[in-house]
Write a protein that holds these residues in place. Structure first.
Motif, short mmCIF file in Angstrom:
data_model
loop_
_atom_site.label_atom_id
_atom_site.label_comp_id
_atom_site.label_asym_id
_atom_site.label_seq_id
_atom_site.Cartn_x
_atom_site.Cartn_y
_atom_site.Cartn_z
N PHE A 181 -49.21 -29.87 -0.44
CA PHE A 181 -47.77 -30.54 -0.60
C PHE A 181 -47.84 -31.29 0.80
O PHE A 181 -48.06 -30.76 1.57
CB PHE A 181 -46.71 -29.64 -0.72
CG PHE A 181 -45.53 -30.46 -0.53
CD1 PHE A 181 -44.72 -30.96 -1.52
CD2 PHE A 181 -44.75 -30.09 0.83
CE1 PHE A 181 -43.61 -31.62 -1.26
CE2 PHE A 181 -43.56 -30.79 0.93
CZ PHE A 181 -43.09 -31.54 -0.18
N ASP A 182 -47.17 -32.59 0.75
CA ASP A 182 -47.09 -33.14 1.84
C ASP A 182 -45.88 -34.39 1.56
O ASP A 182 -45.73 -34.68 0.60
CB ASP A 182 -48.10 -34.23 2.63
CG ASP A 182 -47.97 -34.24 3.89
OD1 ASP A 182 -46.84 -33.91 4.55
OD2 ASP A 182 -49.11 -34.93 4.40
N THR A 183 -45.18 -34.60 2.67
CA THR A 183 -44.04 -35.70 2.60
C THR A 183 -44.55 -37.09 2.72
O THR A 183 -45.77 -37.15 3.20
CB THR A 183 -42.96 -35.43 3.39
OG1 THR A 183 -43.55 -35.23 4.83
CG2 THR A 183 -42.01 -34.20 3.25
N ILE A 184 -43.82 -37.85 2.40
CA ILE A 184 -44.42 -39.44 2.27
C ILE A 184 -43.69 -40.25 3.42
O ILE A 184 -42.11 -40.26 2.91
CB ILE A 184 -44.54 -40.12 1.05
CG1 ILE A 184 -45.39 -39.37 -0.09
CG2 ILE A 184 -45.22 -41.46 1.23
CD1 ILE A 184 -45.68 -40.06 -1.35
N ASP A 185 -44.10 -40.75 4.34
CA ASP A 185 -43.27 -41.37 5.38
C ASP A 185 -42.80 -42.82 4.42
O ASP A 185 -43.36 -43.21 3.47
CB ASP A 185 -43.84 -41.91 6.28
CG ASP A 185 -44.54 -40.94 7.21
OD1 ASP A 185 -43.66 -40.05 7.24
OD2 ASP A 185 -45.48 -41.02 7.73
N PRO A 186 -41.57 -43.32 4.76
CA PRO A 186 -40.62 -44.38 3.97
C PRO A 186 -41.88 -45.33 3.89
O PRO A 186 -41.66 -46.34 2.80
CB PRO A 186 -39.61 -44.68 4.82
CG PRO A 186 -39.18 -43.39 5.46
CD PRO A 186 -40.53 -42.57 5.76
N GLU A 187 -42.42 -45.94 5.07
CA GLU A 187 -43.11 -47.11 4.70
C GLU A 187 -44.54 -47.21 3.98
O GLU A 187 -44.85 -48.10 3.53
CB GLU A 187 -43.74 -47.55 6.30
CG GLU A 187 -44.67 -46.51 6.98
CD GLU A 187 -43.88 -45.44 7.72
OE1 GLU A 187 -44.28 -44.75 8.61
OE2 GLU A 187 -42.64 -45.47 7.48
N ASP A 188 -44.72 -45.87 3.66
CA ASP A 188 -45.95 -45.53 2.46
C ASP A 188 -45.42 -45.32 1.29
O ASP A 188 -46.47 -45.22 0.16
CB ASP A 188 -46.74 -44.20 3.11
CG ASP A 188 -47.31 -44.54 4.45
OD1 ASP A 188 -47.58 -45.69 4.79
OD2 ASP A 188 -47.39 -43.46 5.21
N ARG A 189 -44.05 -45.36 0.92
CA ARG A 189 -43.78 -45.20 -0.62
C ARG A 189 -43.94 -46.75 -1.32
O ARG A 189 -42.90 -47.54 -1.77
CB ARG A 189 -42.42 -44.75 -0.65
CG ARG A 189 -42.10 -43.58 0.28
CD ARG A 189 -40.61 -43.03 0.50
NE ARG A 189 -40.58 -41.72 1.21
CZ ARG A 189 -39.63 -41.53 1.88
NH1 ARG A 189 -38.23 -41.97 1.34
NH2 ARG A 189 -39.29 -40.36 2.55
#
Length: 236
Positions: free
Chosen positions: A37-45
């Motif tokens: 699991f990992d979060t996605i940075d806003p610029e990578d969405r």
């Protein structure tokens, strides 16, 4: 049993582990799924702005997940499920804790059952000492259930801020959760040494030679084979 005729079958009940992604519980998801699991940075969405995290599905490929999606662990792998899809298939394996009012009713029923059980016990075993460890343990359990059943629901008129874990306001006669004695009113305690009796000898019909009583009456006391350790002063 086998048959050539069509028959109906249903899936065997199964249990899974799952954590719902809320968008703010990344630590909980990392503790659950680890590096999968990992979060996605806003610029990578790029594909979907609402997908603010990702999950390694079945150890093969990453998929984006958004708040309210579920991370499900099944047979050692992780999969992602939309909230509606998840709830249509799965339900909590453990029943939720009943609300306080229902819990109090359940505890009250348990108290009544314990009281009746103890009453039946003394009818069947009238010679059992009222202060035997078994009976005292039974009474302690009943007392604790009564405390749990009444906790949080005082019936007096005092406001909630005048209550504490020790009971209601000073001087109130409601007796909601007994208050501890005030400092200076603590009962004095004296250390006592358990009486040591002589163990019954062969041919004594189970009677101790020091006081003429059977060991079943030595509640909270001791027996010994060493005559030098006997402290019993004889028949009372």
């Amino acid at each position: 049993m086998t048959t050539d005729q069509p028959a109906r079958y249903r899936r065997t009940p199964a249990e899974i582990e799952a954590v719902q992604w809320t968008g703010t519980n990344a630590d909980a998801l990392r503790a659950f799924a680890g590096s999968d699991f990992d979060t996605i940075d806003p610029e990578d969405r790029i594909e979907d702005p609402d997908q603010d995290a990702q999950l390694l599905v079945e150890a093969s490929h990453w998929v984006g997940i958004k708040p309210t999606d579920w991370v499900v662990k099944y047979e050692g792998y992780f999969v992602a499920k939309a909230d509606a899809t998840f709830r249509a298939v799965w339900e909590p394996a453990v029943s939720p804790v009943p609300p306080p009012t229902d819990r109090a009713a359940v505890l009250t029923e348990a108290i009544a059952a314990l009281d009746k059980g103890l009453e039946r016990f003394f009818k069947d075993w009238p010679e059992e000492p009222k202060n035997s460890p078994w009976v005292l343990g039974w009474k302690d359990a009943t007392t604790e259930l009564r405390r749990m059943a009444t906790a949080g629901r005082c019936v007096c008129d005092h406001p909630a801020d005048e209550h504490s874990v020790y009971g209601c306001a000073d001087g109130c006669g409601c007796e909601w959760m007994p208050k501890p004695p005030a400092v200076g009113e603590q009962p004095e305690t004296q250390e006592t040494t358990a009486t040591v009796h002589a163990i019954p000898l062969p041919g004594s019909n189970g009677i101790s030679s020091c006081c003429g009583r059977p060991p079943c009456e030595f509640v909270g006391e001791r027996v010994t084979r060493d005559p030098d350790e006997v402290t019993c002063r004889g028949p009372e």
